[in-house]
Design an enzyme around this catalytic site. Structure first.
Site, PDB file in Angstrom:
ATOM      1  N   ARG A  60      21.824  18.892 -68.462  1.00 11.91           N
ATOM      2  CA  ARG A  60      22.236  19.859 -69.479  1.00 11.91           C
ATOM      3  C   ARG A  60      21.338  21.090 -69.438  1.00 11.91           C
ATOM      4  O   ARG A  60      21.822  22.219 -69.545  1.00 11.91           O
ATOM      5  CB  ARG A  60      22.205  19.215 -70.862  1.00 11.91           C
TER       6      ARG A  60
ATOM      7  N   CYS B 175      14.732   0.056 -42.095  1.00 14.91           N
ATOM      8  CA  CYS B 175      14.166   0.429 -43.401  1.00 14.91           C
ATOM      9  C   CYS B 175      13.284  -0.663 -43.977  1.00 14.91           C
ATOM     10  O   CYS B 175      12.466  -0.410 -44.858  1.00 14.91           O
ATOM     11  CB  CYS B 175      15.282   0.734 -44.393  1.00 14.91           C
TER      12      CYS B 175
ATOM     13  N   ALA C  85      20.114  -2.490 -25.797  1.00 13.48           N
ATOM     14  CA  ALA C  85      18.978  -2.397 -24.872  1.00 13.48           C
ATOM     15  C   ALA C  85      17.864  -3.381 -25.202  1.00 13.48           C
ATOM     16  O   ALA C  85      17.160  -3.845 -24.310  1.00 13.48           O
ATOM     17  CB  ALA C  85      18.434  -0.968 -24.882  1.00 13.48           C
TER      18      ALA C  85
END
Lengths: 450, 450
Positions: free
Chosen positions: B442, B46, B37
């Site tokens: 962890r 971005c 378009a």
């Protein structure tokens, strides 16, 4: 009854072991004594080049923890205590101390003696101006000498050699690197990637004399003035020997503790040696390579910490395993970052794994961003399956740590195709829309599965 | 007989599809036409904030490829061609062109219309000085206006809002961010992590007006002069609406192509819609979230590229699947990097996944290095198993891209314990010996498996 854990060597593996065992067993259940031959414990050998360069000003910054911190955990740290002999029958160790020799009993013994620099067997290595860089005292001595150096040679082009060359150059001492092959880092990189790093180093004005071996160090009045090599003579009043290290395993072997084919102490995945109650971890111990299924002796601080932790957890009563290594490592010279994980081509060949490689060159960020840096990645994939086997990265700032993504993909057995369709982050300041690690992995997998 | 592929929308998804289909099928087998378009194809939305900031000077730098490059691949790119209707019975599309309306047939239809900015339904959004930032023309218009701006407000505190606020601030325009919640990035970050980012932004002198909504934009002589909010009035002659986007799916729905619960086009893992021969990909299409097993509409360039690629491979005759998303994303404001992957707490709650979290704060490099930057990581693990479910990172340069390691670990189903013992790289300029991602993982796993 209280058991006694004796730890031989107070660096990463030994102190991790002591800490983890203590967390799980109180002092009434387990007494812990650490015999450390030097005055330093828990120091970062990897940080020494940055102390020499001046980036780190205080040598004690390189100490992760002090003896006092361990004393607060009821871990008895004895500095200047050199264990000279282990008797596995009587379960004792002989210790040379500032106050004479002791015979100390143990119930559990942690063998974490580390490694020592391998000096080349040539004349002149004892001359003034000749240095190793392994212990913290080596670093202090080298740093002090840099002020008087006018011309340096670093013999050896592995991680340490390159890092020392960078440090000396930053200190303003013209420095030449002597490489045994036609490219640097030959134990970590394939020849093509190594050649790229070699050119980058030369681009910083650091000469790399290739395919050359040290024959002797020449001196005048006991001071080094140059080196004779297979390629001629080079002037140097500072000579740093970066010719590798070897595991300190002699005492273990003499005691009847089995060594493996690498010359390091053989251990199972719980860090147990062949002798009941005797554990080993770190630079003096072997590791299991997850891809070759062979023992290896990585000499990496990461491995020492993990193996020590596993041994300490097990001594503490858990059932912990060390899962092996991919030999992931990283370094930099000036603003060139270098990293690798998994297999080199020569390693795949030696164990008969069929492979192909894929390469990608691009930018660390979107190419139109001001901070875009060149990055080159080589990925190895298994022929037929596309399973990822290895990766090597060279590039500007932001390049090197990408190796961790590939290390995780390799660790979990991903194919290059699966990895290339996984969900990595993207924004223009951080990567291209297909992060270059994915492009390289896909190319390798494409080539592997045609 | 030659098939005809019609692609609606020439950005990442559409052009990836066209390229991949072409690689596999020659022009005699498949003709390809792209109706776009606008006058732009393959542009990096971005990158627009970095064009506005001036870091990117030439808008055409944001174009990944030109129409000419596609023409050379025998891909017919028609700019200023707006598809207004799809007839799935006759297999035609209606196209408004500069020379009138066309009815164009297709055999395969790629629906890749993207998304459009969602303007808030308040008075004044049409005033001069009010901008969106979605298309490349939006970026050009905003950049031109910055020169005349004396005071800006960015409405919306998501990725785009923060990136625009950074850009305007760098251009010297005092800028205030209006956030709907008490912290920024509420669709990507947990409240605690979002609060850390909010404080960092304020630390750069960029006010964040929290828990506030836009009520109207006020103007004089047709030009914006300020905004009325639920928290009072703010002067502003530049108002940027970063109030989100929505998939351009109306035309698909009108044609009988099924939408999913997100309002985007529903697709299977091959990017097929419910209508035979009609494919969809990118911002207008749904994705499958690998952890919630729910449809999602991520609005990410990475996803658009991958989905477009998968569609094109399938149109080209392969059997390719899009494996779903973790919603991995990254951004930065000044030198604070922010990244996330996997589930937020609210998402885990909404699908009933039991979880715990672990946090770690430390440094990007060894703490004694000059380039050490603060980094904070929050990791989510599944209760009982310790399986990794999500991670959020905030920190200085070198922090954000660590999300990829965690994304890969989550992608492959690793537990926090397994991940913490894997083989990541370490050297003092790059990390601590236990990379902080391992420490956080962890801790989460420890808490999950007590």
């Amino acid at each position: 009854m209280t058991e006694r854990l004796v730890v031989i060597g107070g660096d990463a593996a030994g102190m991790s072991c002591a800490s983890q065992a203590r967390r799980r067993r109180g002092p009434e259940d387990l007494s812990i004594v650490v015999f450390e031959a030097t005055e330093w414990i828990s120091y970062s050998a990897c940080g020494e080049p940055y102390f020499v360069s001046g980036e780190v000003t205080d040598v004690t910054s390189l100490l992760a923890r002090t003896p006092e911190q361990f004393e607060q955990m009821a871990i008895d740290v004895r500095l200047h205590h050199l264990v000279t002999e282990i008797d596995i029958e009587s379960k004792t160790v002989t210790v040379d101390t500032p106050n004479g020799q002791l015979i100390e009993p143990y119930d559990q013994l942690m063998y974490s003696t580390g490694a020592q620099a391998t000096a080349p067997d040539v004349p002149g290595v004892d001359l003034e101006g000749v240095f190793e860089l392994h212990t913290l005292n080596d670093a202090v001595a080298l740093k002090a000498a840099v002020n008087t150096g006018t011309r340096a040679v670093v013999v050896g082009a592995g991680y340490l050699g390159l890092e020392v060359a960078e440090a000396l150059t930053l200190r303003g001492v013209p420095t030449t690197i002597i490489a045994s092959r036609s490219y640097v880092m030959n134990r970590s990189l394939d020849p093509d990637v190594g050649a790229t790093v070699t050119e980058a180093i030369r681009g910083y004005g650091i000469p790399v004399v290739e395919s050359t071996r040290l024959e002797s160090i020449t001196g005048i009045d006991g001071k080094a003035v140059g080196i004779e090599t297979t390629n001629g003579y080079l002037k140097a009043d500072l000579v740093v020997l970066g010719t590798g290290v070897h595991p300190r395993s002699d005492m273990a072997e003499a005691a009847g503790i089995k060594l493996g084919p690498t010359g390091a102490v053989e251990v199972d995945d719980h860090q147990r040696t062949n002798v009941s109650g005797v554990w080993a971890a770190g630079d003096c111990a072997e590791s299991h390579h997850r891809l070759t299924d062979q023992p290896t002796n990585p000499q990496l601080g990461t491995v020492a910490n993990k193996q020590g932790r596993v041994a300490g957890m097990n001594i503490g009563g858990e059932d912990a395993s060390f899962p092996g290594v991919l030999l992931t490592s990283i370094t930099k010279v000036m603003d060139t970052e270098v990293a690798r994980t998994g297999l080199m081509e020569s390693e795949a060949q030696s164990v008969g794994i069929g492979y192909v490689t894929g390469k990608a060159a691009g930018t660390t960020t979107s190419g139109y961003m001001a901070n875009a840096e060149r990055i080159e990645i080589k990925v190895m994939a298994e022929k037929g399956t596309g399973r990822l086997l290895g990766a090597q990265i060279v590039g500007g700032p932001g390049s090197g740590k990408r190796i961790d993504v590939l290390a995780t993909a390799i660790w979990t057995g991903m194919t290059g195709h699966d990895f290339a369709m996984s969900d990595l982050s993207y924004a223009p300041p951080f990567s291209t829309v297909w992060d270059i690690v994915m492009i390289a992995a896909r190319r390798a997998a494409d080539a592997a599965t045609v």
